[in-house]
Design a protein around this motif. Structure first.
Motif, PDB file in Angstrom:
ATOM      1  N   LEU A   1     102.015 -11.144  -2.632  1.00 27.24           N
ATOM      2  CA  LEU A   1     102.303  -9.714  -2.711  1.00 27.24           C
ATOM      3  C   LEU A   1     101.093  -9.016  -3.314  1.00 27.24           C
ATOM      4  CD1 LEU A   1     104.167  -7.161  -2.772  1.00 27.24           C
ATOM      5  CD2 LEU A   1     104.884  -7.912  -5.061  1.00 27.24           C
ATOM      6  N   LEU A   2     100.520  -8.067  -2.579  1.00 26.38           N
ATOM      7  CA  LEU A   2      99.498  -7.174  -3.124  1.00 26.38           C
ATOM      8  C   LEU A   2     100.177  -5.851  -3.421  1.00 26.38           C
ATOM      9  CD1 LEU A   2      96.404  -7.902  -0.819  1.00 26.38           C
ATOM     10  CD2 LEU A   2      97.135  -9.064  -2.914  1.00 26.38           C
ATOM     11  N   ASP A   3     100.122  -5.421  -4.670  1.00 26.84           N
ATOM     12  CA  ASP A   3     101.013  -4.389  -5.193  1.00 26.84           C
ATOM     13  C   ASP A   3     100.180  -3.309  -5.878  1.00 26.84           C
ATOM     14  OD1 ASP A   3     103.077  -2.978  -6.401  1.00 26.84           O
ATOM     15  OD2 ASP A   3     103.591  -4.565  -7.830  1.00 26.84           O
ATOM     16  N   SER A   4     100.143  -2.116  -5.278  1.00 25.20           N
ATOM     17  CA  SER A   4      99.298  -1.039  -5.808  1.00 25.20           C
ATOM     18  C   SER A   4      99.976  -0.202  -6.890  1.00 25.20           C
ATOM     19  CB  SER A   4      98.876  -0.102  -4.674  1.00 25.20           C
ATOM     20  OG  SER A   4      99.986   0.651  -4.210  1.00 25.20           O
ATOM     21  N   ASN A   5     101.266  -0.504  -7.173  1.00 22.59           N
ATOM     22  CA  ASN A   5     101.986   0.286  -8.175  1.00 22.59           C
ATOM     23  C   ASN A   5     101.877   1.778  -7.888  1.00 22.59           C
ATOM     24  OD1 ASN A   5     103.447  -0.586 -10.730  1.00 22.59           O
ATOM     25  ND2 ASN A   5     101.868  -2.160 -10.566  1.00 22.59           N
ATOM     26  N   HIS A   6     102.141   2.153  -6.640  1.00 25.47           N
ATOM     27  CA  HIS A   6     101.953   3.533  -6.203  1.00 25.47           C
ATOM     28  C   HIS A   6     102.807   4.515  -7.019  1.00 25.47           C
ATOM     29  CE1 HIS A   6     101.012   6.811  -3.475  1.00 25.47           C
ATOM     30  NE2 HIS A   6     102.299   7.081  -3.364  1.00 25.47           N
ATOM     31  N   GLU A   7     103.922   4.044  -7.533  1.00 26.39           N
ATOM     32  CA  GLU A   7     104.773   4.938  -8.330  1.00 26.39           C
ATOM     33  C   GLU A   7     104.019   5.486  -9.550  1.00 26.39           C
ATOM     34  OE1 GLU A   7     107.486   1.340  -7.198  1.00 26.39           O
ATOM     35  OE2 GLU A   7     105.371   1.722  -7.634  1.00 26.39           O
ATOM     36  N   SER A   8     103.101   4.691 -10.085  1.00 26.87           N
ATOM     37  CA  SER A   8     102.351   5.095 -11.275  1.00 26.87           C
ATOM     38  C   SER A   8     100.952   5.608 -10.965  1.00 26.87           C
ATOM     39  CB  SER A   8     102.237   3.909 -12.240  1.00 26.87           C
ATOM     40  OG  SER A   8     103.514   3.447 -12.632  1.00 26.87           O
ATOM     41  N   PHE A   9     100.435   5.290  -9.754  1.00 26.09           N
ATOM     42  CA  PHE A   9      99.073   5.692  -9.380  1.00 26.09           C
ATOM     43  C   PHE A   9      99.131   6.312  -7.986  1.00 26.09           C
ATOM     44  CE2 PHE A   9      98.825   2.127 -12.273  1.00 26.09           C
ATOM     45  CZ  PHE A   9      97.945   2.596 -13.246  1.00 26.09           C
ATOM     46  N   SER A  10      99.293   7.618  -7.947  1.00 26.74           N
ATOM     47  CA  SER A  10      99.572   8.300  -6.688  1.00 26.74           C
ATOM     48  C   SER A  10      98.402   8.263  -5.708  1.00 26.74           C
ATOM     49  CB  SER A  10      99.956   9.761  -6.957  1.00 26.74           C
ATOM     50  OG  SER A  10      98.910  10.435  -7.641  1.00 26.74           O
ATOM     51  N   ASP A  11      97.199   7.900  -6.187  1.00 23.05           N
ATOM     52  CA  ASP A  11      96.057   7.864  -5.275  1.00 23.05           C
ATOM     53  C   ASP A  11      95.848   6.487  -4.659  1.00 23.05           C
ATOM     54  OD1 ASP A  11      95.343   6.738  -7.691  1.00 23.05           O
ATOM     55  OD2 ASP A  11      93.275   7.444  -7.619  1.00 23.05           O
ATOM     56  N   THR A  12      96.687   5.505  -5.018  1.00 24.07           N
ATOM     57  CA  THR A  12      96.580   4.200  -4.376  1.00 24.07           C
ATOM     58  C   THR A  12      97.215   4.265  -2.998  1.00 24.07           C
ATOM     59  OG1 THR A  12      98.634   3.460  -5.431  1.00 24.07           O
ATOM     60  CG2 THR A  12      96.574   2.958  -6.562  1.00 24.07           C
ATOM     61  N   ARG A  13      96.795   3.340  -2.111  1.00 24.33           N
ATOM     62  CA  ARG A  13      97.192   3.515  -0.712  1.00 24.33           C
ATOM     63  C   ARG A  13      98.059   2.404  -0.132  1.00 24.33           C
ATOM     64  NH1 ARG A  13      93.614   5.738   4.414  1.00 24.33           N
ATOM     65  NH2 ARG A  13      95.358   5.717   5.886  1.00 24.33           N
ATOM     66  N   TYR A  14      97.678   1.130  -0.296  1.00 25.99           N
ATOM     67  CA  TYR A  14      98.338   0.069   0.462  1.00 25.99           C
ATOM     68  C   TYR A  14      99.067  -0.935  -0.436  1.00 25.99           C
ATOM     69  CZ  TYR A  14      95.241   1.585   4.264  1.00 25.99           C
ATOM     70  OH  TYR A  14      94.572   2.321   5.216  1.00 25.99           O
ATOM     71  N   ASP A  15     100.219  -1.413   0.055  1.00 29.35           N
ATOM     72  CA  ASP A  15     100.877  -2.615  -0.444  1.00 29.35           C
ATOM     73  C   ASP A  15     100.961  -3.593   0.722  1.00 29.35           C
ATOM     74  OD1 ASP A  15     101.272  -1.344  -2.860  1.00 29.35           O
ATOM     75  OD2 ASP A  15     103.354  -0.827  -2.453  1.00 29.35           O
ATOM     76  N   MET A  16     101.039  -4.894   0.416  1.00 33.45           N
ATOM     77  CA  MET A  16     101.015  -5.875   1.487  1.00 33.45           C
ATOM     78  C   MET A  16     101.792  -7.132   1.099  1.00 33.45           C
ATOM     79  SD  MET A  16      97.451  -6.805   3.482  1.00 33.45           S
ATOM     80  CE  MET A  16      96.656  -5.342   2.828  1.00 33.45           C
ATOM     81  N   ILE A  17     102.467  -7.728   2.075  1.00 27.86           N
ATOM     82  CA  ILE A  17     103.083  -9.044   1.941  1.00 27.86           C
ATOM     83  C   ILE A  17     102.557  -9.927   3.068  1.00 27.86           C
ATOM     84  CG2 ILE A  17     105.227 -10.385   2.123  1.00 27.86           C
ATOM     85  CD1 ILE A  17     106.710  -7.982   0.946  1.00 27.86           C
ATOM     86  N   VAL A  18     102.142 -11.155   2.728  1.00 22.20           N
ATOM     87  CA  VAL A  18     101.824 -12.176   3.718  1.00 22.20           C
ATOM     88  C   VAL A  18     102.468 -13.481   3.269  1.00 22.20           C
ATOM     89  CG1 VAL A  18      99.621 -11.119   4.374  1.00 22.20           C
ATOM     90  CG2 VAL A  18      99.657 -12.884   2.603  1.00 22.20           C
ATOM     91  N   ALA A  19     102.609 -14.425   4.207  1.00 19.86           N
ATOM     92  CA  ALA A  19     103.142 -15.750   3.891  1.00 19.86           C
ATOM     93  C   ALA A  19     102.892 -16.674   5.068  1.00 19.86           C
ATOM     94  CB  ALA A  19     104.637 -15.680   3.568  1.00 19.86           C
ATOM     95  N   ASP A  20     103.167 -17.962   4.867  1.00 20.93           N
ATOM     96  CA  ASP A  20     103.098 -18.979   5.912  1.00 20.93           C
ATOM     97  C   ASP A  20     101.756 -18.973   6.637  1.00 20.93           C
ATOM     98  OD1 ASP A  20     103.930 -21.080   7.412  1.00 20.93           O
ATOM     99  OD2 ASP A  20     105.219 -19.922   8.749  1.00 20.93           O
ATOM    100  N   PRO A  21     100.686 -19.299   5.944  1.00 16.94           N
ATOM    101  CA  PRO A  21      99.353 -19.231   6.553  1.00 16.94           C
ATOM    102  C   PRO A  21      99.159 -20.270   7.659  1.00 16.94           C
ATOM    103  CG  PRO A  21      99.233 -20.300   4.421  1.00 16.94           C
ATOM    104  CD  PRO A  21     100.629 -19.756   4.546  1.00 16.94           C
ATOM    105  N   ILE A  22      98.287 -19.946   8.572  1.00 15.10           N
ATOM    106  CA  ILE A  22      97.921 -20.855   9.658  1.00 15.10           C
ATOM    107  C   ILE A  22      97.110 -22.027   9.117  1.00 15.10           C
ATOM    108  CG2 ILE A  22      96.573 -21.006  11.804  1.00 15.10           C
ATOM    109  CD1 ILE A  22      97.185 -17.864  11.931  1.00 15.10           C
ATOM    110  N   ALA A  23      96.335 -21.769   8.090  1.00 20.79           N
ATOM    111  CA  ALA A  23      95.536 -22.811   7.446  1.00 20.79           C
ATOM    112  C   ALA A  23      95.336 -22.435   5.984  1.00 20.79           C
ATOM    113  CB  ALA A  23      94.188 -22.975   8.139  1.00 20.79           C
ATOM    114  N   MET A  24      95.081 -23.448   5.137  1.00 21.62           N
ATOM    115  CA  MET A  24      94.754 -23.234   3.733  1.00 21.62           C
ATOM    116  C   MET A  24      93.449 -23.942   3.422  1.00 21.62           C
ATOM    117  SD  MET A  24      96.905 -21.322   2.085  1.00 21.62           S
ATOM    118  CE  MET A  24      96.248 -21.694   0.456  1.00 21.62           C
TER     119      MET A  24
END
Length: 466
Positions: free
Chosen positions: A30-53
C-alpha cells in the motif's frame, strides 16, 4: 490484450480499508499519501501478487518467478544490474511504449531498498549486527495496480497484458462491501534503545574527532528502538497513520509476520516525463504547544544558521549525485530552505531537480544516487564508513527507500525515515540526526526522541499489554 487497460471505479478518498481485501495475495503493498491530511498529495496505490521478485541478502541475489522454482542468480551478480536489465526490457514492450504518460504506474517495479543496498552501489563495509534478517532489498515486478488520483477524484484498476486472467478476481475484491478489521496487535514491552546516553555521547565525540580531522563535514548518527510484539502489524500501521500523518507513507507485507510500516515525510526521487526531483530534509524543530510558540519555533528554524548550512551541504551532495546520470547542465535548485510542517515537527526542505533523456534512466539515476545523502552525511562514502563503525546494528529498511519504477517513465520514492520494521518477533524504529562541527550533544540526542517519540508513544499507549 495488447495494451494497458484502465477500468474506472467509484472514487475512493483512501485505500486503507480496501487494502484489507487484497492482503491475502502474495507481497501486497500500500502506497498511502494521507490525502486527508495533505490536500496537495495526489496518488494512492495498491499492488500485490508480483510476476517476479528480486531479493538480495549478503551478496546472494535471487530472482523468483511466480509459479516457478527459485532461480538463485548467485554471489557475483549485482541485483541493481538485474533491476536495470528488467526495466530496460519492460520499456521496449510495444504496449509499454504506448502506455499513458499521465498515470503514475503502468506496470513495473515496486518495493523497498534497505540502507545496506548501498553496498551494491559502492564498496562499503557492512559489519553491523544483523538480527532482523530481512533482505537488503525486495522488489516485485507488478502487472496491475489499484490507483486513486485525488486531483481528478478518480479511482481505477490498471491492468497490463501480463495479468489479464486476474481482472475478475481483482474487481470482485473491490466490490466487497464489508470492512475487514485487522487482527489484534500487542506490544509485549516498552521500546528500548540499542545504546545508552553515555554510549551515544561517546559516539558523538568520535564523530567530532572525524570532523576535526577533516574526514567529513557531517555524519548522520542514529539509534534504534525495539520492542517485542505479536499480532497484526497492519493495525499498528493504521494507528500510526492517524497520529503521525505523512505524505510518503507505505505498508509492505513480507510474509511470516514481517512488515515495513513507513510514515515518511521525505521524498527521495520523483520522475515525471524526464524531470527528476529530490526534496532533502535537514533541519528540525518540534511543534509548539500554542500557535504563538509554534510560529516562534518555525521562525527559529527558518533563520537557524546551523540548520541552513547543514541543509546546504546535502543539497550540494544531491546536486553531485544527480549530476552523475542526469543531462549535463540540467541540475538546478528551485527551492532552498522551505518550511514544511507535520504533526510533530517542522522541517527545513529544499528541492533539487534534473533531467534524463531515456525512459529507463529513471531507475539508473535512483541507483546511482542511493542512498539519499540527507541520511548519510557528507562526503557520502566516508560518512557511511563512519556510520558502519559507530552504529551497532544494521539499519535494514530505515534510511533506505520505498518506491516504484513504472514502464511509462514515472517514478516516485521516499526516504524511509519514521519507518518501523517488524520481523515477526520485534518491531524496530530508528531516529538520527546530522552531526556537524557545532552540534551540541545533548540537543542532538534529544532530537532523536523528538523524531521518534510520536511513533513509539502511539504504540505504547494503544497496544501495550497490561
Amino acid at each position: 490484450m495488447s495494451e494497458i487497460k484502465l477500468i474506472s471505479l467509484p472514487y475512493q478518498s483512501s485505500l486503507v480499508e480496501l487494502f484489507a481485501h487484497y492482503r491475502d495475495l502474495p507481497m501486497p503493498i500500500l502506497l498511502d499519501s494521507n490525502h486527508e491530511s495533505f490536500s496537495d498529495t495526489r496518488y494512492d496505490m495498491i499492488v500485490a501478487d508480483p510476476i517476479a521478485m528480486i531479493t538480495a541478502k549478503q551478496e546472494e541475489t535471487k530472482l523468483i518467478w511466480r509459479d516457478s522454482p527459485i532461480y538463485n542468480i548467485g554471489n557475483h551478480q549485482n541485483p541493481l544490474d538485474i533491476l536495470d536489465e528488467i526495466m530496460a526490457h519492460n520499456v521496449e514492450e510495444i504496449w509499454a511504449k504506448n502506455a499513458p504518460k499521465d498515470i503514475p504506474f503502468t506496470g513495473g517495479l515496486m518495493g523497498y531498498y534497505g540502507y545496506e543496498t548501498g553496498q551494491y552501489v559502492e564498496t562499503l563495509p557492512n559489519s553491523g549486527i544483523d538480527d532482523i534478517l530481512l533482505p537488503d532489498l525486495s522488489i516485485g515486478l507488478y502487472g496491475w495496480a489499484l490507483i486513486t488520483d485525488h486531483q481528478k477524484l478518480e479511482t481505477y484498476l490498471m491492468m497490463t497484458p501480463w495479468c489479464l486472467d486476474e481482472q475478475e478476481d481483482l474487481l470482485e475484491r473491490f466490490k466487497l462491501s464489508e470492512n475487514i478489521e485487522p487482527l489484534s496487535f500487542k506490544l509485549s514491552g516498552h521500546f528500548t534503545s540499542n545504546m545508552t546516553e553515555e554510549e551515544y555521547s561517546e559516539k558523538f565525540r568520535k564523530v567530532q574527532d572525524y570532523i576535526q580531522a577533516g574526514d567529513c563535514y557531517q555524519v548522520n548518527l542514529a539509534q534504534r528502538f525495539s520492542a517485542r510484539y505479536k499480532g497484526d502489524t497492519y493495525q499498528a500501521y493504521r494507528a500510526l497513520r492517524t497520529s503521525v500523518p505523512t505524505p510518503f507513507s507505505a505498508y509492505i507485507e513480507l510474509g511470516t509476520g514481517a512488515a515495513i510500516l513507513s510514515h515518511s515525510p521525505e521524498r527521495f526521487l520523483k520522475c515525471d516525463r524526464g524531470r527528476v526531483e529530490s526534496k532533502p530534509i535537514k533541519g528540525t524543530r518540534p511543534r509548539g504547544a500554542t500557535p504563538e510558540e509554534d510560529r516562534s519555533l518555525a521562525e527559529e528554524l527558518l533563520n537557524a544558521t546551523k540548520d541552513r548550512a547543514e541543509n546546504l551541504m546535502i543539497v550540494d551532495l544531491l546536486r553531485n549525485d544527480l549530476g552523475r546520470s542526469c543531462v549535463t547542465g540540467s541540475v538546478s535548485v528551485p527551492k532552498l530552505f522551505a518550511l514544511e510542517s507535520y504533526a510533530n515537527v517542522h522541517h527545513l526542505v529544499s528541492t533539487v531537480e534534473g533531467k534524463i533523456e531515456k525512459t529507463q534512466d529513471h531507475i539508473k539515476v535512483f541507483h546511482q544516487s542511493f542512498p539519499g545523502g540527507s541520511i548519510t552525511g557528507a562526503p557520502k562514502i566516508r560518512s557511511m564508513e563512519i556510520i558502519d563503525e559507530l552504529e551497532p546494528h544494521v539499519r535494514s529498511a530505515y534510511c533506505g527507500s520505498i518506491g516504484y519504477f513504472s514502464n511509462n517513465g514515472q517514478m516516485d520514492s521516499n526516504i524511509a525515515i519514521r519507518t518501523m520494521v517488524a520481523d515477526g518477533r520485534f518491531i524496530h524504529c530508528w531516529a538520527g540526526g546530522g552531526l556537524v562541527a557545532d552540534s551540541v550533544c545533548e540537543e542532538e540526542y534529544q532530537e532523536t526522541f523528538t523524531k521518534v517519540g510520536k511513533l513509539t508513544h502511539t504504540l505504547e499507549q494503544g497496544f501495550l499489554e497490561k
